[in-house]
Scaffold this motif. Structure first.
Motif, PDB file in Angstrom:
ATOM      1  N   GLU A  99       0.728  -0.992   0.156  1.00 50.50           N
ATOM      2  CA  GLU A  99      -0.038   0.107   0.346  1.00 50.50           C
ATOM      3  C   GLU A  99       0.798   1.340   0.174  1.00 50.50           C
ATOM      4  O   GLU A  99       0.560   2.567  -1.120  1.00 50.50           O
ATOM      5  CB  GLU A  99      -0.863   0.239   1.543  1.00 50.50           C
ATOM      6  CG  GLU A  99      -2.100   1.211   1.047  1.00 50.50           C
ATOM      7  CD  GLU A  99      -3.199   1.238   2.010  1.00 50.50           C
ATOM      8  OE1 GLU A  99      -3.031   0.239   2.947  1.00 50.50           O
ATOM      9  OE2 GLU A  99      -3.392   2.185   2.556  1.00 50.50           O
ATOM     10  N   VAL A 100       1.853   1.199   0.894  1.00 51.03           N
ATOM     11  CA  VAL A 100       3.301   1.830   0.814  1.00 51.03           C
ATOM     12  C   VAL A 100       3.478   2.713  -0.720  1.00 51.03           C
ATOM     13  O   VAL A 100       3.568   3.875  -1.422  1.00 51.03           O
ATOM     14  CB  VAL A 100       4.052   1.938   2.183  1.00 51.03           C
ATOM     15  CG1 VAL A 100       5.205   3.830   1.416  1.00 51.03           C
ATOM     16  CG2 VAL A 100       3.252   2.165   3.468  1.00 51.03           C
ATOM     17  N   ALA A 101       3.786   1.319  -1.042  1.00 47.36           N
ATOM     18  CA  ALA A 101       4.690   1.019  -1.999  1.00 47.36           C
ATOM     19  C   ALA A 101       3.739   2.493  -3.372  1.00 47.36           C
ATOM     20  O   ALA A 101       4.027   3.392  -4.261  1.00 47.36           O
ATOM     21  CB  ALA A 101       5.261   0.499  -3.078  1.00 47.36           C
ATOM     22  N   SER A 102       2.425   1.355  -3.604  1.00 49.67           N
ATOM     23  CA  SER A 102       1.667   2.126  -4.492  1.00 49.67           C
ATOM     24  C   SER A 102       0.766   3.455  -4.305  1.00 49.67           C
ATOM     25  O   SER A 102       1.219   4.376  -5.400  1.00 49.67           O
ATOM     26  CB  SER A 102       0.340   0.908  -4.185  1.00 49.67           C
ATOM     27  OG  SER A 102      -0.890   1.793  -4.970  1.00 49.67           O
ATOM     28  N   ASP A 103       1.016   4.330  -2.696  1.00 50.46           N
ATOM     29  CA  ASP A 103       0.738   5.133  -2.376  1.00 50.46           C
ATOM     30  C   ASP A 103       1.788   6.550  -3.320  1.00 50.46           C
ATOM     31  O   ASP A 103       1.784   7.551  -3.490  1.00 50.46           O
ATOM     32  CB  ASP A 103       0.470   5.981  -1.142  1.00 50.46           C
ATOM     33  CG  ASP A 103      -1.177   5.191  -0.317  1.00 50.46           C
ATOM     34  OD1 ASP A 103      -1.533   4.451  -1.785  1.00 50.46           O
ATOM     35  OD2 ASP A 103      -0.849   4.269   0.710  1.00 50.46           O
ATOM     36  N   LEU A 104       2.520   5.621  -2.886  1.00 49.46           N
ATOM     37  CA  LEU A 104       3.753   6.476  -3.510  1.00 49.46           C
ATOM     38  C   LEU A 104       3.899   6.852  -5.083  1.00 49.46           C
ATOM     39  O   LEU A 104       4.124   8.429  -5.476  1.00 49.46           O
ATOM     40  CB  LEU A 104       5.239   6.167  -3.008  1.00 49.46           C
ATOM     41  CG  LEU A 104       6.057   6.234  -1.558  1.00 49.46           C
ATOM     42  CD1 LEU A 104       7.191   4.988  -1.502  1.00 49.46           C
ATOM     43  CD2 LEU A 104       6.991   8.139  -1.459  1.00 49.46           C
ATOM     44  N   CYS A 105       3.746   5.787  -5.893  1.00 46.27           N
ATOM     45  CA  CYS A 105       4.003   5.630  -7.260  1.00 46.27           C
ATOM     46  C   CYS A 105       2.379   6.911  -7.988  1.00 46.27           C
ATOM     47  O   CYS A 105       2.645   7.296  -8.653  1.00 46.27           O
ATOM     48  CB  CYS A 105       3.178   4.324  -7.571  1.00 46.27           C
ATOM     49  SG  CYS A 105       4.241   2.779  -7.332  1.00 46.27           S
ATOM     50  N   GLY A 122      15.817  -0.586   3.560  1.00 45.26           N
ATOM     51  CA  GLY A 122      15.798  -1.868   4.054  1.00 45.26           C
ATOM     52  C   GLY A 122      13.982  -2.401   3.918  1.00 45.26           C
ATOM     53  O   GLY A 122      13.236  -4.121   4.125  1.00 45.26           O
ATOM     54  N   GLU A 123      13.199  -1.372   4.170  1.00 40.87           N
ATOM     55  CA  GLU A 123      11.451  -2.275   4.870  1.00 40.87           C
ATOM     56  C   GLU A 123      10.545  -1.894   3.924  1.00 40.87           C
ATOM     57  O   GLU A 123       9.327  -3.318   4.308  1.00 40.87           O
ATOM     58  CB  GLU A 123      11.545  -0.873   5.499  1.00 40.87           C
ATOM     59  CG  GLU A 123      12.009  -0.457   7.231  1.00 40.87           C
ATOM     60  CD  GLU A 123      10.970   0.452   8.179  1.00 40.87           C
ATOM     61  OE1 GLU A 123       9.950   0.846   7.954  1.00 40.87           O
ATOM     62  OE2 GLU A 123      11.975   1.607   8.327  1.00 40.87           O
ATOM     63  N   PHE A 124      10.845  -1.638   3.289  1.00 38.25           N
ATOM     64  CA  PHE A 124      10.831  -1.506   1.409  1.00 38.25           C
ATOM     65  C   PHE A 124      10.988  -3.438   1.190  1.00 38.25           C
ATOM     66  O   PHE A 124       9.717  -4.652  -0.078  1.00 38.25           O
ATOM     67  CB  PHE A 124      10.928  -1.064   0.768  1.00 38.25           C
ATOM     68  CG  PHE A 124      10.561   0.159   0.415  1.00 38.25           C
ATOM     69  CD1 PHE A 124       8.946   0.631   0.086  1.00 38.25           C
ATOM     70  CD2 PHE A 124      11.081   1.045   1.469  1.00 38.25           C
ATOM     71  CE1 PHE A 124       7.851   1.782   0.405  1.00 38.25           C
ATOM     72  CE2 PHE A 124      10.771   2.022   1.857  1.00 38.25           C
ATOM     73  CZ  PHE A 124       8.353   2.184   0.821  1.00 38.25           C
ATOM     74  N   GLY A 125      12.049  -3.809   1.231  1.00 34.74           N
ATOM     75  CA  GLY A 125      12.127  -5.748   0.902  1.00 34.74           C
ATOM     76  C   GLY A 125      11.963  -6.212  -0.038  1.00 34.74           C
ATOM     77  O   GLY A 125      12.804  -5.374  -1.200  1.00 34.74           O
ATOM     78  N   GLU A 126      10.757  -6.863  -1.108  1.00 31.92           N
ATOM     79  CA  GLU A 126      11.228  -7.476  -2.063  1.00 31.92           C
ATOM     80  C   GLU A 126       9.950  -5.618  -3.367  1.00 31.92           C
ATOM     81  O   GLU A 126      10.535  -6.255  -3.758  1.00 31.92           O
ATOM     82  CB  GLU A 126      10.243  -8.153  -2.042  1.00 31.92           C
ATOM     83  CG  GLU A 126       8.658  -8.712  -1.898  1.00 31.92           C
ATOM     84  CD  GLU A 126       7.939  -9.340  -1.681  1.00 31.92           C
ATOM     85  OE1 GLU A 126       7.977 -10.419  -2.839  1.00 31.92           O
ATOM     86  OE2 GLU A 126       7.590 -10.542  -1.030  1.00 31.92           O
ATOM     87  N   PHE A 127      10.015  -5.560  -2.614  1.00 27.88           N
ATOM     88  CA  PHE A 127       9.201  -4.696  -3.372  1.00 27.88           C
ATOM     89  C   PHE A 127       9.908  -2.925  -3.374  1.00 27.88           C
ATOM     90  O   PHE A 127      10.151  -1.469  -4.067  1.00 27.88           O
ATOM     91  CB  PHE A 127       7.978  -3.529  -2.813  1.00 27.88           C
ATOM     92  CG  PHE A 127       7.096  -4.305  -2.421  1.00 27.88           C
ATOM     93  CD1 PHE A 127       5.923  -4.577  -3.891  1.00 27.88           C
ATOM     94  CD2 PHE A 127       6.463  -5.296  -1.364  1.00 27.88           C
ATOM     95  CE1 PHE A 127       5.230  -5.837  -4.000  1.00 27.88           C
ATOM     96  CE2 PHE A 127       5.776  -6.411  -1.414  1.00 27.88           C
ATOM     97  CZ  PHE A 127       4.600  -6.042  -3.171  1.00 27.88           C
ATOM     98  N   ASP A 128      11.792  -3.151  -3.088  1.00 34.73           N
ATOM     99  CA  ASP A 128      12.373  -1.883  -3.322  1.00 34.73           C
ATOM    100  C   ASP A 128      12.784  -1.718  -4.395  1.00 34.73           C
ATOM    101  O   ASP A 128      12.894  -0.362  -4.979  1.00 34.73           O
ATOM    102  CB  ASP A 128      13.701  -1.971  -2.775  1.00 34.73           C
ATOM    103  CG  ASP A 128      14.702  -2.783  -3.112  1.00 34.73           C
ATOM    104  OD1 ASP A 128      14.157  -4.140  -3.999  1.00 34.73           O
ATOM    105  OD2 ASP A 128      16.053  -3.487  -2.236  1.00 34.73           O
ATOM    106  N   GLY A 129      12.624  -2.582  -5.710  1.00 35.16           N
ATOM    107  CA  GLY A 129      12.343  -1.845  -6.622  1.00 35.16           C
ATOM    108  C   GLY A 129      11.496  -1.135  -7.622  1.00 35.16           C
ATOM    109  O   GLY A 129      12.627  -0.197  -8.804  1.00 35.16           O
TER     110      GLY A 129
END
Length: 707
Positions: free
Chosen positions: A27-33, A57-64
């Motif tokens: 959700e955080v990554a999506s909101d950033l996008c 580091g907290e984004f784990g596999e979504f750091d890409g």
């Protein structure tokens, strides 16, 4: 598309809180996008992506996803080229400047400015402190387009900072020159203040020049002499036809009036940070120092504390020492011991340093100021208490900035300065988010419009600037202003022009006073080389009566008689410690040290020699008209300027060598005032065998390593 304010605010709250990202990474990554897609050029998009990088580091596999957003914003320096697709790699390579180190790549806005310069444009760049504006200077030099480059910096502290950076990068291709007395080679980089630029008569050979902190072209008030000098330096360099680059913080715009025919492209990049800024609003309790100490106890990384004045910095440093907040080391204790012995052990500077607190302000000798900044950047000092001298471009590595005061010497700071101070927080690749702790309301929110009097010839243009301009460049109004000085019956216009930066009316007043004086007064002016005590006193009286002597020197000499006495005493070449001991008869140690250092730096090293040369030309013009014997004060002015010792030794202070150490090495390195030869002698020293302290050896080794 406008930013979704509610969503952006939600991200600002969630990202810094430990565990909030991991609670729902997608959700955080999506909101950033979403925010970046709404407006990738907005300040919010940049701030949020940079803050996300702090917690990568907290984004784990979504750091890409973070990499994708960084790519979208054009922050190429933060990308690893080995992880990029072919298309992204092509874009990445397109942002590399020519002939720089292989790993260097510009972000999108830097590349924009760089390519404008490479296409021959004159550029005025308005951008935040962490933009990376200075790196574009280095890239322009490395491009190979220019053989002779002038970089005008606002302070002497920045001369050495800039010299060291450019020497490290370009020593084999250019000679870096900081004083007009140094010999030139085929390819040169001149790093000078505006005063030093104006010491040279001919800059016609220059290909490219830079005005750092160009907002200082706009005079703050009628007494802003340095703005007048900077405009003169700009005018002289611009008239050479050289291409130029001006850089400064956020502004609304630059005057569009141009009476000298200069093509200028103003570029704004207000949102392009390379680090984000987190502002924390603070409140003083009953005791301001106690509030500061309480805050500092909570900070976990290197911190700069901005103060309004050297006296305020002294009180703040003592409060931190009493609270036991410093981080001590054997090396800084050794340094403090030497400083105490050579200045005074009760001066606040060595006391603070011995307890792990660094201090940087304009009254600290340059070699010592450079030392504490270096130790702070190397991590040996956790706190650096400073005034505005550190804020104007000196390179520091601090995660935290505490803006304790909202004034500089009792004048409210403006938006320029406030932004500059904030911009010192954070560090590219080290601290993605800088933290700024503010104890007062922000200054005006409207960013100023920069009037450049050399271009506009507005009311802000001083008489001392207008008289230096070519007649073809003058407006009718300016021409009328100049004509008043051309027609003056007491002083020739040529002398007025020769005294660059000195108010024409003050010069005329002095000339009239001399012309209307009696024979004895005039005879007392006709000395050359060495004056008598009475002759020197007469000059000092002229300085105080006609050149506002009471405004100069920060109170280190408050009368003509005191200025005469202090200057006369310098002829015996006393040590700084001896001068301080003499001052202790009147003042307590901290005040005594400050007065002595102020007198040496402001009166002896600057105002008095400048005005001696001014009055020398004036008396020569007036007395010659009357057929009287004239004097010449230039030799004596040079002696005062260098404390009656070898000029090359005094100049070493700017290269990180204290005058006390330079004098100990006089027999080994002095070269009859030749700075270039002195520096060569310095390079040849075997520092290990010298009979000096370990602290001095450290300073010498550092200085030599940057020659």
């Amino acid at each position: 598309m406008p930013i979704d304010r509610k969503l952006a605010d939600s991200l600002f709250e969630r990202i810094p809180v430990e565990g909030q990202i991991q609670a729902d990474v997608f959700e955080v990554a999506s909101d950033l996008c979403t925010i970046v897609n709404q407006d990738a050029e907005s300040a919010d998009a940049h701030e949020l992506v940079l803050r996300a990088m702090e917690h990568r580091g907290e984004f784990g596999e979504f750091d890409g996803i973070i990499d994708g957003l960084v790519r979208r914003l054009g922050l190429f320096p933060y990308l690893d080229p080995t992880d990029l697709s072919i298309a992204d790699l092509l874009a990445y390579e397109a942002h590399r400047p020519d002939n720089m180190e292989k790993k260097l790549v510009f972000h999108r806005a830097q590349a924009h400015v760089y390519h404008l310069l490479m296409s021959g444009e004159n550029v005025a760049l308005s951008a935040p402190t962490s933009f990376g504006k200075s790196l574009i200077i280095d890239a322009a030099i490395a491009s190979g387009k220019y053989d002779n480059i002038v970089i005008v910096v606002p302070t002497l502290a920045l001369i050495d900072e800039t010299r060291r950076r450019l020497t490290k990068k370009f020593a084999g291709e250019f000679k870096v020159i900081t004083r007009s007395s140094q010999a030139q080679t085929k390819r040169n980089i001149f790093v000078m203040t505006q005063e030093r630029v104006l010491e040279s008569e001919d800059w016609s050979f220059v290909d490219f020049f830079v005005i750092d902190e160009f907002y200082k072209l706009f005079p703050r008030d009628g007494n802003d002499d340095r703005a007048g000098l900077l405009n003169q330096a700009f005018y002289v360099l611009a008239k050479s036809g050289a291409q130029f680059y001006m850089l400064g913080p956020d502004i609304r715009g630059v005057t569009d009036q141009d009476h000298i025919g200069v093509e200028l492209k103003v570029v704004h990049h207000p949102n392009y940070h390379t680090v984000a800024t987190q502002i924390h609003r603070m409140q003083f309790g009953e005791d301001e120092n106690a509030s500061l100490v309480e805050l500092c106890r909570q900070l976990d990384s290197k911190t700069i504390i901005f103060c309004s004045s050297p006296n305020r910095a002294s009180r703040v440093a003592r409060a931190l020492v009493e609270a036991g907040l410093g981080n001590t080391s054997d090396e800084t204790k050794e340094a403090a011991k030497w400083i105490g012995e050579n200045f005074h052990p009760e001066w606040h500077f060595p006391i603070a340093l011995a307890n792990g607190i660094g201090i940087h302000h304009g009254r600290v000798p340059r070699a010592l100021a450079q030392y504490v900044v270096r130790k702070f950047n190397e991590g040996e000092l956790d706190f650096l208490v400073c005034t505005s001298t550190l804020i104007e471009g000196v390179n520091t590595k601090a995660k935290n900035i505490v803006i304790l005061d909202n004034q500089i010497n009792r004048v409210d700071i403006d938006r320029f300065t406030f932004n500059n101070i904030m911009g010192r927080s954070g560090r590219m690749f080290e601290f993605f988010v800088g933290h700024v702790y503010v104890f007062h309301d922000d200054p005006q929110t409207q960013l100023p419009f920069v009037d450049v009097p050399a271009l506009s010839q507005s009311e802000a243009a001083s008489d001392s600037l207008i008289v230096q301009m070519d007649d073809d460049d003058l407006t009718e109004v300016s021409r009328a202003r100049v004509q008043r000085f051309v027609d003056d019956p007491y002083l020739s216009f040529e002398v007025i022009q020769q005294n660059k930066g000195v108010d024409p009316q003050q010069q005329i007043n002095a000339a009239q006073l001399i012309a209307e004086s009696g024979d004895e007064y005039k005879a007392n002016l006709s000395w050359t080389r060495w004056p008598t005590y009475q002759q020197l006193r007469q000059i000092c009286e002229l300085i105080f009566s006609e050149f506002n002597g009471h405004r100069l020197g920060s109170g280190s000499a408050v009368s003509a008689s005191q200025l005469t006495f202090l200057t006369w005493r310098l002829r015996d070449r006393p040590s700084i410690r001896e001068l301080i001991e003499a001052q202790l008869k009147r003042d307590e140690p901290d005040v005594a040290v400050q007065k002595v250092l102020d007198f040496l730096r402001l009166w002896a090293n600057f105002h008095l020699p400048r005005l001696l040369r001014t009055i020398s030309l004036i008396q020569e013009d007036v007395l010659e008209r009357e057929g009287l014997e004239t004097g010449n004060y230039f030799w004596f002015a040079a002696q005062v300027e260098n404390y009656f010792v070898d000029a090359g030794l005094v100049a070493l202070e700017e290269f990180g060598v204290p005058i006390q150490t330079a004098l100990q090495l006089e027999n080994e390195i002095a070269a009859e005032g030749d700075l270039d030869a002195t520096l060569e002698n310095l390079k040849d020293l075997d520092v290990d065998i010298l009979p000096i302290s370990e602290f001095e050896k450290e300073l010498l080794e550092d200085s030599i390593s940057h020659l």
